[in-house]
Design an enzyme around this catalytic site. Structure first.
Site, PDB file in Angstrom:
ATOM      1  N   HIS A 115       0.837  -1.204   0.000  1.00 47.30           N
ATOM      2  CA  HIS A 115       0.000   0.000   0.000  1.00 47.30           C
ATOM      3  C   HIS A 115       0.873   1.255   0.000  1.00 47.30           C
ATOM      4  O   HIS A 115       0.678   2.159  -0.820  1.00 47.30           O
ATOM      5  CB  HIS A 115      -0.916  -0.025   1.235  1.00 47.30           C
ATOM      6  N   GLU A 116       1.834   1.303   0.915  1.00 48.34           N
ATOM      7  CA  GLU A 116       2.703   2.482   1.005  1.00 48.34           C
ATOM      8  C   GLU A 116       3.659   2.561  -0.186  1.00 48.34           C
ATOM      9  O   GLU A 116       3.929   3.646  -0.699  1.00 48.34           O
ATOM     10  CB  GLU A 116       3.462   2.493   2.331  1.00 48.34           C
ATOM     11  N   HIS A 136       2.003   4.229  -3.136  1.00 46.52           N
ATOM     12  CA  HIS A 136       1.987   5.695  -3.089  1.00 46.52           C
ATOM     13  C   HIS A 136       3.268   6.267  -3.699  1.00 46.52           C
ATOM     14  O   HIS A 136       3.219   7.216  -4.491  1.00 46.52           O
ATOM     15  CB  HIS A 136       1.840   6.193  -1.648  1.00 46.52           C
TER      16      HIS A 136
END
Length: 165
Positions: A78-79, A82
């Site tokens: 998820h990170e 980004h």
């Protein structure tokens, strides 16, 4: 919690997942994006944060310890997504269509905006406030702003100003 208190096996599993997903993204995108810096300094109820300008991922060591498998499978990609979106598309909406595409089509991970981890161990003290329709829990920071006269908070449902119980 310092990194040294996080078991080395968990740190290694995080790095394996990060490197695996980064290699997968580089292959699918035909790029050679660098490995981001990683720290275990995230606090509070956030599982992680991607710092775009410094190309760094901060992970919450408490939530990582308590939810190792799900955390490594979901939060790390998820990170990373980004950071990859920022490198690939520039500045766009944090959980917009580009991020969703990166998560699902490139990294092969379901695109969920929030985690479902139990937060009791990381939740801060809250202060009860009331309006005419319900009770609210304000964080220490918001409570202190009210006490110092720096802020007024209103209920999103009835619009009434919140008052301490």
């Amino acid at each position: 919690m310092k990194t040294s208190r996080l078991p080395i096996a968990i740190q290694q599993a995080v790095m394996r997942r990060l490197r695996e997903k980064l290699a997968q993204a580089n292959l699918k995108l035909g790029r050679n994006y660098p490995e981001p810096k990683l720290s275990y300094t995230q606090r509070g109820t956030s599982a992680g944060t991607a710092w775009l300008e410094s190309y760094k991922i901060r992970l919450n060591p408490v939530l990582l310890l308590e939810n190792s498998e799900a955390f490594i499978e979901e939060v790390v990609p998820h990170e990373l997504a980004h950071l990859l979106v920022w490198k690939h598309f520039g500045r766009v909406a944090p959980h917009g269509k580009e991020w969703k595409w990166m998560m699902e089509n490139v990294l092969g991970v379901p695109a969920r905006r929030t985690h479902q981890f139990e937060l009791q161990s990381v939740r801060r003290n809250t202060f009860p406030y009331r309006c005419k329709c319900q009770e609210h829990q304000l964080t220490v920071r918001r409570h202190n702003r009210v006490v110092r006269g720096e802020a007024v908070y209103r209920c999103v449902h009835c619009g009434e100003q919140l008052v301490a119980k």
